[in-house]
Design a protein around this motif. Structure first.
Motif, short mmCIF file in Angstrom:
data_model
loop_
_atom_site.label_atom_id
_atom_site.label_comp_id
_atom_site.label_asym_id
_atom_site.label_seq_id
_atom_site.Cartn_x
_atom_site.Cartn_y
_atom_site.Cartn_z
N ALA A 146 0.91 -1.07 0.05
CA ALA A 146 -0.02 -0.23 0.08
C ALA A 146 0.75 1.27 -0.02
CB ALA A 146 -0.80 0.02 1.18
N GLU A 147 2.30 1.25 0.20
CA GLU A 147 3.10 2.18 0.44
C GLU A 147 3.91 2.23 -0.94
OE1 GLU A 147 2.61 4.57 2.77
OE2 GLU A 147 1.30 3.28 3.60
N ARG A 148 3.69 1.68 -1.79
CA ARG A 148 4.66 1.58 -3.15
C ARG A 148 4.46 2.86 -3.90
NH1 ARG A 148 3.02 -3.68 -5.92
NH2 ARG A 148 4.41 -2.76 -7.62
N PRO A 149 5.44 3.71 -4.23
CA PRO A 149 5.05 5.08 -4.76
C PRO A 149 4.16 4.96 -5.93
CG PRO A 149 7.38 4.70 -4.24
CD PRO A 149 6.74 3.58 -4.16
N THR A 150 4.44 4.21 -7.04
CA THR A 150 3.58 3.99 -8.24
C THR A 150 2.06 3.77 -8.03
OG1 THR A 150 4.44 1.65 -8.70
CG2 THR A 150 5.57 3.79 -9.41
N THR A 151 1.84 2.87 -6.89
CA THR A 151 0.41 2.52 -6.74
C THR A 151 -0.19 3.13 -5.43
OG1 THR A 151 0.99 0.55 -5.49
CG2 THR A 151 0.96 0.27 -7.99
N ARG A 152 0.35 3.93 -4.67
CA ARG A 152 -0.24 4.45 -3.44
C ARG A 152 -1.10 5.29 -3.70
NH1 ARG A 152 1.39 8.96 -0.95
NH2 ARG A 152 3.04 9.34 -2.18
N LEU A 153 -2.37 5.25 -2.86
CA LEU A 153 -3.50 6.13 -2.75
C LEU A 153 -3.13 6.82 -1.51
CD1 LEU A 153 -6.17 3.65 -3.36
CD2 LEU A 153 -5.24 5.02 -5.12
N ALA A 154 -3.77 8.31 -1.73
CA ALA A 154 -3.41 9.23 -0.60
C ALA A 154 -4.55 9.16 0.49
CB ALA A 154 -3.81 10.55 -1.34
N ARG A 155 -4.00 9.35 1.73
CA ARG A 155 -5.01 9.21 3.01
C ARG A 155 -5.60 10.78 3.04
NH1 ARG A 155 -5.13 4.43 5.31
NH2 ARG A 155 -3.51 2.85 5.23
N SER A 156 -6.67 10.76 2.71
CA SER A 156 -7.08 12.16 2.77
C SER A 156 -8.80 12.26 3.17
CB SER A 156 -7.25 12.90 1.03
OG SER A 156 -7.88 11.84 0.34
N LEU A 157 -9.23 11.20 3.73
CA LEU A 157 -10.72 10.87 3.91
C LEU A 157 -10.85 10.83 5.60
CD1 LEU A 157 -12.04 8.51 1.54
CD2 LEU A 157 -12.16 10.59 1.23
N GLY A 158 -11.38 12.02 6.02
CA GLY A 158 -11.60 12.00 7.70
C GLY A 158 -13.10 11.04 8.01
N PRO A 159 -13.53 11.02 9.23
CA PRO A 159 -14.71 10.36 9.55
C PRO A 159 -15.76 10.72 9.05
CG PRO A 159 -13.19 10.74 11.55
CD PRO A 159 -12.57 11.79 10.45
N LEU A 160 -16.09 12.29 9.06
CA LEU A 160 -17.21 12.76 8.45
C LEU A 160 -17.21 12.47 6.82
CD1 LEU A 160 -19.82 14.68 8.54
CD2 LEU A 160 -18.24 16.52 8.00
N GLN A 161 -16.29 12.74 6.03
CA GLN A 161 -16.02 12.48 4.84
C GLN A 161 -16.39 11.08 4.40
OE1 GLN A 161 -12.03 13.88 4.19
NE2 GLN A 161 -12.86 15.30 2.52
N LEU A 162 -15.72 10.11 5.16
CA LEU A 162 -16.19 8.62 4.89
C LEU A 162 -17.55 8.34 5.52
CD1 LEU A 162 -14.47 6.20 3.78
CD2 LEU A 162 -13.88 5.72 6.35
N THR A 163 -18.30 8.77 6.40
CA THR A 163 -19.33 8.47 6.96
C THR A 163 -20.63 9.04 5.66
OG1 THR A 163 -18.93 8.74 9.05
CG2 THR A 163 -21.13 8.86 8.55
N MET A 164 -20.00 10.21 5.14
CA MET A 164 -21.08 10.72 4.21
C MET A 164 -20.90 9.80 2.73
SD MET A 164 -22.65 13.33 5.37
CE MET A 164 -23.29 14.18 4.06
#
Length: 499
Positions: free
Chosen positions: A13-31
């Motif tokens: 999950a940490e490989r540079p070419t396939t890594r996704l950004a951790r950008s979702l907080g609790p409210l965003q994920l719940t929505m």
């Protein structure tokens, strides 16, 4: 049994070419969870399941689905907080039950989300037709609606949303939040208006008498349990409630798709359990409430199976509410299609990272951090299937795929508790093995209540998947080529501190 270690999964999950950004907080994920969960069940499947299977007792079907989904969600919480990477049930199966099980579940999830997105897009098309009709604009039935030769609006919305997803998860989350708020406001308005038009006579009988499946004893429309001699009727009665529950269970698929976005969640050990349970509880209350109001407003035999909410409002003469609620339904169904396409792409990404599918697909765009190659490939495939398959077939195929993946997650939790008891877990499913076993039995009951023809189509799909695995995945996976070793008893402990 080839397995991929949890440690290797987290490193991937940490490989540079396939890594996704951790950008979702609790409210965003719940929505996002509410955005994908509240939509197809209320605005589409309520009419289909009530008219064809359960009648007013569709409320019981939703309650049964909520119970099963809540128990399964507890299992998902443990997995998603322990292995917070893309792939959902596919990833969970790989680290617990092995490569073959993971492939089958991954292939199964592609069916689930592809057909689910297509079913909701078909319902979206009918709501657009009804909304435009309130302004005197009528689209030809040959190109729009459930009986269209080619459902053009449904295809177009899938293509537009595919372009949005390709722009990145931050853009997707912002659009989803706005549309979800509009959708919730529309549902509240429907409940406030609809409750004054309820005729209690429409709830009598609340559980209609059983009748032969398909109206003529068609064996292909009989549930699998009935074909096996356990039940004799697929429509109405107790068996109809179970079949309706199996169909509307797809309405609770939000937590499964949320788990597929675990890799993009901030502090997943805390964020995921909160968002998952909040989604299940909030959506269960709304589903039961709306189903009771709809069946109280109109006899279940007269419900519009593609657009039951606006159809019920139009039938009681609330044309002004039809426009407002119709707009909210369009927004709501748009978010469902969008998030299902998002979840589908994350499962495909996880499979291509492991090279069970060609690794070319796993490339992530360096700026948007979105897997554009996967997103467009799957978007075009969903658009094609939506153009040629009817809504009920899409819904039933999607649900059998989802229920099967839930079974694997329940088994996987119990298996990992036995094989990796000291594994650090951000959330622990309570009362193991009781909760997973009860969830497993409920899922088996619901999946066994689906029509035999749905099972035949599902088995054909899985057979195709086995052929692809034999010709490609079995030889080319990273575990098979020795790039990853099977999980061993002396594997390094998983550290969740960096997450």
């Amino acid at each position: 049994m080839r397995t991929k270690s949890i440690e290797a999964t987290l490193r991937d999950a940490e490989r540079p070419t396939t890594r996704l950004a951790r950008s979702l907080g609790p409210l965003q994920l719940t929505m996002m969870g509410i955005g994908v969960t509240i939509g197809g069940g209320i605005f589409v499947l309520t009419g289909t399941a009530a008219a064809n299977y359960a009648g007013p007792a569709i409320a019981i079907s939703f309650a049964l689905g909520a119970l099963a989904s809540g128990l399964v969600a507890l299992c998902y919480m443990e997995f998603a907080s322990t292995v917070p990477v893309a792939g959902s049930a596919y990833t969970f199966a790989y680290v617990s039950l092995g490569e073959l099980a993971a492939w089958l579940i991954g292939w199964d999830l592609i069916l689930d989300m592809t057909m689910g997105a297509g079913a909701v897009a078909s319902g979206w098309s009918q709501y657009v037709v009804d909304f435009l009709a309130t302004f005197g604009l009528h689209l030809p039935s040959a190109i729009a609606g459930p009986d269209a030769v080619v459902n053009v609006p449904a295809v177009l919305v899938i293509l537009v949303l595919t372009a949005v997803l390709a722009a990145g998860v931050r853009t997707t989350a912002r659009i989803n939040t706005v549309m979800t708020l509009v959708k919730l406001a529309a549902i509240v308005l429907f409940l406030c208006v609809g409750v004054f038009h309820i005729d209690p006579a429409n709830w009598t009988p609340f559980i209609p008498d059983s009748r032969p499946p398909g109206g003529d004893g068609d064996v292909w429309q009989q549930p699998l349990l009935g074909w096996a001699g356990i039940s004799t009727n697929a429509t109405f009665g107790l068996a109809g409630i179970l079949t309706g529950g199996a169909i509307v269970f797809g309405a609770f698929s939000g937590f499964d798709i949320m788990a597929s976005n675990a890799e993009e969640a901030k502090r997943p050990q805390r964020t995921l359990p909160i968002a998952l349970m909040a989604t299940v509880v909030a959506c269960a209350v709304l589903y039961v409430g709306v189903s009771l109001v709809i069946t109280g407003m109109r006899p279940y035999t007269q419900l519009d199976t593609a657009a039951p909410v606006t159809g019920a409002l139009a039938a009681v003469g609330s044309d002004w509410a039809v426009r407002i609620v119709g707009l909210g339904a369009i927004c709501g169904l748009t978010t469902v299609v969008m998030i299902m396409l998002l979840g589908q792409s994350r499962v495909f990404l996880a499979m291509s990272r492991d090279r069970l599918l060609p690794e070319w697909f796993s490339h992530v765009h360096p700026v948007t951090r979105s897997p554009r190659r996967i997103t467009w490939t799957l978007g075009l495939a969903v658009a094609f299937m939506t153009a040629v398959l009817p809504i009920q077939d899409l819904a039933e195929l999607g649900n059998i795929g989802m229920l099967t993946s839930f079974v694997v997650v329940c088994v996987g939790v119990m298996y990992l508790r036995r094989t990796r008891p000291d594994l650090p877990r951000g959330f622990r499913t309570p009362w193991v093995p009781f909760v997973p076993v009860v969830a497993l039995l409920l899922c088996l009951l619901l999946v066994g209540s689906l029509p035999l023809i749905t099972w035949v189509r599902f088995l054909v799909w899985m057979a195709v998947g086995l052929v692809i695995y034999a010709l490609w995945g079995r030889r080319n996976s990273r575990v098979a080529t020795g790039e990853l070793t099977a999980e061993s008893s002396d594997a390094e402990p998983v550290s969740s501190g960096r997450l």
